[in-house]
Design a protein around this motif. Structure first.
Motif, PDB file in Angstrom:
ATOM      1  N   TRP A   1       6.727-103.452  11.647  1.00 29.09           N
ATOM      2  CA  TRP A   1       7.156-104.850  11.686  1.00 29.09           C
ATOM      3  C   TRP A   1       8.113-105.084  12.860  1.00 29.09           C
ATOM      4  O   TRP A   1       8.014-106.073  13.582  1.00 29.09           O
ATOM      5  CB  TRP A   1       7.850-105.214  10.374  1.00 29.09           C
ATOM      6  CG  TRP A   1       8.370-106.615  10.338  1.00 29.09           C
ATOM      7  CD1 TRP A   1       7.706-107.741   9.931  1.00 29.09           C
ATOM      8  CD2 TRP A   1       9.670-107.073  10.724  1.00 29.09           C
ATOM      9  NE1 TRP A   1       8.509-108.854  10.039  1.00 29.09           N
ATOM     10  CE2 TRP A   1       9.720-108.467  10.527  1.00 29.09           C
ATOM     11  CE3 TRP A   1      10.801-106.427  11.219  1.00 29.09           C
ATOM     12  CZ2 TRP A   1      10.849-109.222  10.819  1.00 29.09           C
ATOM     13  CZ3 TRP A   1      11.931-107.179  11.510  1.00 29.09           C
ATOM     14  CH2 TRP A   1      11.952-108.565  11.306  1.00 29.09           C
TER      15      TRP A   1
ATOM     16  N   ALA B   1       6.290-105.109  16.176  1.00 27.24           N
ATOM     17  CA  ALA B   1       5.620-106.400  16.384  1.00 27.24           C
ATOM     18  C   ALA B   1       6.627-107.466  16.795  1.00 27.24           C
ATOM     19  O   ALA B   1       6.337-108.308  17.649  1.00 27.24           O
ATOM     20  CB  ALA B   1       4.890-106.820  15.111  1.00 27.24           C
TER      21      ALA B   1
ATOM     22  N   LEU C   1       6.466-109.607  20.230  1.00 25.05           N
ATOM     23  CA  LEU C   1       6.518-111.069  20.264  1.00 25.05           C
ATOM     24  C   LEU C   1       7.674-111.554  21.129  1.00 25.05           C
ATOM     25  O   LEU C   1       7.520-112.480  21.934  1.00 25.05           O
ATOM     26  CB  LEU C   1       6.648-111.615  18.837  1.00 25.05           C
ATOM     27  CG  LEU C   1       6.778-113.131  18.696  1.00 25.05           C
ATOM     28  CD1 LEU C   1       5.617-113.858  19.365  1.00 25.05           C
ATOM     29  CD2 LEU C   1       6.864-113.513  17.216  1.00 25.05           C
TER      30      LEU C   1
ATOM     31  N   ALA D   1       2.811-117.001  15.163  1.00 25.22           N
ATOM     32  CA  ALA D   1       3.188-115.588  15.156  1.00 25.22           C
ATOM     33  C   ALA D   1       4.559-115.395  14.515  1.00 25.22           C
ATOM     34  O   ALA D   1       4.790-114.435  13.775  1.00 25.22           O
ATOM     35  CB  ALA D   1       3.190-115.037  16.577  1.00 25.22           C
TER      36      ALA D   1
ATOM     37  N   LYS E   1       4.124-115.673  10.848  1.00 19.44           N
ATOM     38  CA  LYS E   1       3.515-114.451  10.320  1.00 19.44           C
ATOM     39  C   LYS E   1       4.554-113.337  10.193  1.00 19.44           C
ATOM     40  O   LYS E   1       4.559-112.589   9.210  1.00 19.44           O
ATOM     41  CB  LYS E   1       2.371-114.009  11.221  1.00 19.44           C
ATOM     42  CG  LYS E   1       1.680-112.721  10.787  1.00 19.44           C
ATOM     43  CD  LYS E   1       0.877-112.901   9.517  1.00 19.44           C
ATOM     44  CE  LYS E   1      -0.434-113.592   9.785  1.00 19.44           C
ATOM     45  NZ  LYS E   1      -1.303-113.667   8.575  1.00 19.44           N
ATOM     46  N   GLN E   2       5.456-113.232  11.177  1.00 16.15           N
ATOM     47  CA  GLN E   2       6.525-112.230  11.085  1.00 16.15           C
ATOM     48  C   GLN E   2       7.383-112.474   9.840  1.00 16.15           C
ATOM     49  O   GLN E   2       7.742-111.530   9.127  1.00 16.15           O
ATOM     50  CB  GLN E   2       7.402-112.279  12.331  1.00 16.15           C
ATOM     51  CG  GLN E   2       6.787-111.660  13.569  1.00 16.15           C
ATOM     52  CD  GLN E   2       6.577-110.165  13.440  1.00 16.15           C
ATOM     53  OE1 GLN E   2       5.461-109.665  13.578  1.00 16.15           O
ATOM     54  NE2 GLN E   2       7.626-109.413  13.169  1.00 16.15           N
TER      55      GLN E   2
ATOM     56  N   ASP F   1      -1.338-107.709   6.910  1.00 19.34           N
ATOM     57  CA  ASP F   1      -0.821-108.738   7.809  1.00 19.34           C
ATOM     58  C   ASP F   1      -0.317-108.151   9.123  1.00 19.34           C
ATOM     59  O   ASP F   1      -0.405-108.801  10.170  1.00 19.34           O
ATOM     60  CB  ASP F   1       0.307-109.519   7.117  1.00 19.34           C
ATOM     61  CG  ASP F   1      -0.232-110.626   6.219  1.00 19.34           C
ATOM     62  OD1 ASP F   1      -1.359-111.075   6.464  1.00 19.34           O
ATOM     63  OD2 ASP F   1       0.469-111.029   5.273  1.00 19.34           O
TER      64      ASP F   1
ATOM     65  N   GLN G   1      -1.459-109.300  12.701  1.00 17.83           N
ATOM     66  CA  GLN G   1      -0.442-109.706  13.679  1.00 17.83           C
ATOM     67  C   GLN G   1      -0.588-108.942  14.987  1.00 17.83           C
ATOM     68  O   GLN G   1      -0.474-109.532  16.078  1.00 17.83           O
ATOM     69  CB  GLN G   1       0.962-109.483  13.089  1.00 17.83           C
ATOM     70  CG  GLN G   1       2.110-109.898  14.005  1.00 17.83           C
ATOM     71  CD  GLN G   1       2.300-111.393  14.074  1.00 17.83           C
ATOM     72  OE1 GLN G   1       1.341-112.168  14.008  1.00 17.83           O
ATOM     73  NE2 GLN G   1       3.542-111.818  14.226  1.00 17.83           N
ATOM     74  N   ARG G   2      -0.846-107.648  14.907  1.00 20.02           N
ATOM     75  CA  ARG G   2      -1.033-106.856  16.134  1.00 20.02           C
ATOM     76  C   ARG G   2      -2.191-107.395  16.966  1.00 20.02           C
ATOM     77  O   ARG G   2      -2.092-107.522  18.193  1.00 20.02           O
ATOM     78  CB  ARG G   2      -1.306-105.401  15.768  1.00 20.02           C
ATOM     79  CG  ARG G   2      -0.083-104.589  15.390  1.00 20.02           C
ATOM     80  CD  ARG G   2      -0.525-103.220  14.933  1.00 20.02           C
ATOM     81  NE  ARG G   2       0.581-102.312  14.758  1.00 20.02           N
ATOM     82  CZ  ARG G   2       0.478-101.116  14.203  1.00 20.02           C
ATOM     83  NH1 ARG G   2      -0.694-100.693  13.768  1.00 20.02           N
ATOM     84  NH2 ARG G   2       1.534-100.330  14.085  1.00 20.02           N
TER      85      ARG G   2
ATOM     86  N   LYS H   1      -3.458-110.440  16.919  1.00 20.14           N
ATOM     87  CA  LYS H   1      -3.102-111.746  17.471  1.00 20.14           C
ATOM     88  C   LYS H   1      -2.172-111.606  18.670  1.00 20.14           C
ATOM     89  O   LYS H   1      -2.329-112.304  19.682  1.00 20.14           O
ATOM     90  CB  LYS H   1      -2.424-112.600  16.386  1.00 20.14           C
ATOM     91  CG  LYS H   1      -3.341-113.043  15.255  1.00 20.14           C
ATOM     92  CD  LYS H   1      -4.355-114.066  15.727  1.00 20.14           C
ATOM     93  CE  LYS H   1      -5.164-114.616  14.563  1.00 20.14           C
ATOM     94  NZ  LYS H   1      -6.193-115.583  15.033  1.00 20.14           N
TER      95      LYS H   1
END
Length: 275
Positions: A61, A64, A68, A87, A90-91, A109, A113-114, A116
């Motif tokens: 997490w 990510a 971002l 994004a 989503k985090q 998720d 996310q990765r 995306k």
């Protein structure tokens, strides 16, 4: 030091930081990571606490989040403001899942996310080779656009969209499509990317076909409700990247869906051409 080199250094430092278990608890009353993306963090791993899969998920997490942040520093919030907003949401969702002990949901998720973020990085690199991204709007206009993006995103990404073995849209979701189309007709710079999904009960080839049919059916109804076809692109992932793992009727129902990205990339012709 450029941004990407800085991110690599941050990741190295973060690894040592987590191994030493030096993270701090959120301030009392703040709600921790579920409330605030920008400054959120997790409780430390105590010396007598056995390491489990959740600690790897927490690390993923954070990676990510760093990815971002690096994209935002490069200008992603101006080139692709809707993608950045989604994004960030989503985090926050993953953070809530981790805090609630929903490890499988969080893992799914994080995979999404990765992908995306990787897609966003490729799009951003393409655009920055052609043009410089600058704030497309200022102040209230920009805030209003982001509120529209959030509203449409939440209308279209809901559960219970399709019946078993069917591409027909459920009546309640049909109402969501109509409402979203009416909003989008007033905001011609916003476009949609519709990705179809299937549950895991059928074969791979069949699931790919029905997922594609669901995405195309959603596009069809949005067009019937007045949205120009050129503003909607469709994709299919079949049974890949399920929203939840499991084979219960409720899980299968949730995984029969479309996921929809709201794209608001207004600031340059180069940006529009990159999508």
């Amino acid at each position: 030091m450029d941004v990407k080199a800085g991110v690599k250094l941050c990741i190295t430092c973060l690894s040592a930081y987590l191994l030493l278990a030096c993270t701090s608890y959120p301030d009392e009353g703040t709600g921790g990571i579920a409330e605030n993306y920008a400054g959120s963090d997790f409780s430390p791993v105590m010396p007598d606490e056995p390491l489990g899969p959740e600690h790897g998920l927490r690390f993923d997490w954070k990676l990510a989040a760093l990815h971002l942040d690096s994209l935002i520093e490069e200008g992603a919030q101006w080139c692709f403001p809707a993608a950045v907003l989604q994004a960030q949401e989503k985090q926050n969702r993953i953070a809530r899942e981790l805090e609630g002990g929903l490890w499988i949901d969080a893992a799914n998720d994080i995979v999404i996310q990765r992908k995306k973020l990787n897609d966003l990085e490729l799009r951003l690199d393409y655009v920055l080779n052609e043009a410089t991204c600058a704030p497309p709007l200022k102040g209230k206009d920009f805030d209003d656009l982001m509120q529209v993006v959030k509203r449409v995103y939440h209308l279209l990404n809901v559960d219970n969209q399709f019946a078993y073995n069917s591409i027909e849209v459920n009546p309640k979701y049909m109402g969501h499509l109509a409402e979203a189309a009416n909003i989008l007709k007033q905001h011609p710079t916003i476009r949609l990317a519709v990705t179809g999904h299937a549950d895991a009960t059928g074969g791979t080839e069949y699931n790919e076909k029905i997922a594609k049919g669901r995405a195309q059916q959603v596009k069809r109804y949005l067009t019937i409700f007045g949205l120009a076809p050129g503003r909607i692109e469709t994709h299919s992932l079949g049974e890949e990247l399920p929203l939840y793992e499991g084979d219960s009727p409720g899980v299968r129902l949730t995984n029969r869906r479309v996921s929809i990205e709201v794209i608001a990339d207004k600031n340059s012709n180069a940006t529009q051409g990159a999508l």
